[in-house]
Design an enzyme around this catalytic site. Structure first.
Site, mmCIF file in Angstrom:
data_model
loop_
_atom_site.group_PDB
_atom_site.id
_atom_site.type_symbol
_atom_site.label_atom_id
_atom_site.label_comp_id
_atom_site.label_asym_id
_atom_site.label_seq_id
_atom_site.Cartn_x
_atom_site.Cartn_y
_atom_site.Cartn_z
ATOM 1 N NE ARG A 194 6.933 34.108 54.175
ATOM 2 C CZ ARG A 194 6.149 35.032 53.626
ATOM 3 N NH1 ARG A 194 5.665 36.022 54.384
ATOM 4 N NH2 ARG A 194 5.849 34.976 52.352
ATOM 5 N NE ARG A 209 8.488 24.057 49.453
ATOM 6 C CZ ARG A 209 8.347 25.374 49.439
ATOM 7 N NH1 ARG A 209 9.385 26.132 49.761
ATOM 8 N NH2 ARG A 209 7.207 25.939 49.119
ATOM 9 N NE ARG A 263 2.850 39.294 49.868
ATOM 10 C CZ ARG A 263 3.423 38.111 49.694
ATOM 11 N NH1 ARG A 263 3.588 37.648 48.458
ATOM 12 N NH2 ARG A 263 3.840 37.401 50.724
ATOM 13 C CE LYS A 296 7.924 31.138 43.651
ATOM 14 N NZ LYS A 296 8.290 30.116 44.664
ATOM 15 N NE ARG A 327 0.196 36.803 52.637
ATOM 16 C CZ ARG A 327 0.874 35.950 51.866
ATOM 17 N NH1 ARG A 327 0.740 36.013 50.557
ATOM 18 N NH2 ARG A 327 1.667 35.055 52.397
#
Length: 369
Positions: A325, A269, A308, A193, A314
């Site tokens: 998530r 959302r 990632r 995105k 991260r």
């Protein structure tokens, strides 16, 4: 017809005939109560107010009279600022309650000129009734007694208003299409995105509103909205929808009236948030042109996010957290997808494969709205 083209301009529906007539009915009832026993004389300003005046008269419940005065202050889509009186006022106004009926009040110059002329004829009182009012344009010190709709500073036509004498007979109200493309972009974590948003910004000159970035900016700047948001965050509470919409509205307005559109990222959302966003934009004469759903299979999302995590370090890009998530994303997003489908602006984008092919598919949607 959602959009029409008249001469060299494209217009889109911004208010339905039913909505206008309902408000005219409410206004007539209010005026009937206020002016009972006065036999008011309506002075309708031609040409634009003739439909509004006719509908208003039909809804009045008290005796009243009507006459017309013709003034012109428009050429094309911009006001010339010059008023030419074509037809004068022939009635005896002494002791009468006079109501000026206008289709639209912008600078107020026309109304002020009329009030000055009417005042020389010793009326008992002069009131102003307008279908539309653009508060941003007002330059005269005027009292508007009856206003059906306050609207943004956009060029409109229909329901009596025209563009170079065309479009007066349109039943709905139309707003000049400014080639604005407001887009809501949806995509699960890892869907690309952000990458596609950047490409959209570069190609179309769009602005970008990311909920997280906006909140952090407002808090850092110490704005009143930012301070209020910080209080909720400090207490471990979710920021209320109305506060979030106010923050987004403030940022949206900062882009000015001539911007090319906004990508909304991270908002809405929920369905109530989508409804609030729609209402906020409608108040400004704008809308969401498209909701883009970047659809990527969950196993591919997992691969991308784990990679990632390895590359960035991260801590939240681990398998357990990623699964949680994705569950939250799908549970929140599915009802919104259905809502935007009902709005007729949902577009499914296959987010798996070559980046340029994905962007090409997105561009086909954007070019068509």
């Amino acid at each position: 017809m959602d959009r029409i083209t008249i001469k060299d301009k494209t217009f889109r529906v911004s208010m339905s005939e039913a909505e206008i007539k309902q408000r005219v009915r409410e206004l007539a009832l209010q005026m009937s109560r206020d002016l009972e026993g006065r036999n008011p004389l309506f002075l309708a300003v031609l040409n634009g107010a003739f439909i509004f005046a006719a509908d208003l008269m039909r809804e009045m419940t008290i005796p009243c009279e009507i006459s017309f005065v013709k003034l012109a202050s428009y050429q094309g889509t911009t006001s010339t600022g010059t008023i030419h009186e074509v037809l004068g006022i022939n009635e005896d106004l002494a002791g009468r309650t006079v109501v000026i009926v206008e289709d639209i009040v912008e600078t107020g110059l026309t109304i002020r000129r009329m009030i000055e002329q009417i005042g020389t004829r010793r009326p008992a009182s002069v009131k102003v009734c307008t279908l539309f009012f653009k508060p941003e344009r007002l330059t005269e010190d005027l009292k508007l007694d009856y206003v059906a709709f306050s609207i943004p500073n956009d060029f409109i036509l229909g329901y009596g208003l025209d563009y170079d004498q065309q479009g007066r007979g349109l039943k709905d109200l139309y707003t000049l299409d400014k080639d604005m493309r407001n887009i809501v972009i949806f995509g699960a974590p890892g869907s690309g995105k952000g990458t596609q948003s950047d490409k959209l910004i570069e190609k179309y000159g769009l602005n970008h509103i990311s909920t997280g970035d906006v909140l952090r900016a407002e808090i850092k700047k110490g704005t009143e909205l930012g301070k209020t948001a910080q209080q909720y965050i400090d207490q471990g509470q979710l920021i209320p929808d109305d506060l979030m919409v106010s923050i987004l509205a403030s940022v949206y307005d900062s882009f000015g009236r001539e911007h090319k559109g906004v990508i909304f990222d991270g908002f809405p959302r929920t369905i109530p948030q989508a409804e609030a966003l729609k209402a906020m934009l409608a108040e400004r004469g704008d809308n969401v042109a498209a909701m883009l759903e970047l659809d990527v299979p969950e196993d591919e999302l997992m691969k991308r996010l784990l990679l990632r995590g390895q590359q960035s370090g991260r801590a939240d890009d681990n398998e357990e957290t990623i699964k949680k998530r994705l569950v939250v994303y799908h549970s929140q997003t599915q009802p919104l997808i259905e809502w935007y489908k009902q709005e007729g602006i949902h577009y499914h984008i296959d987010g798996l494969g070559d980046l340029d092919r994905i962007f090409s598919d997105i561009c086909k949607v954007v070019d068509g709205i």
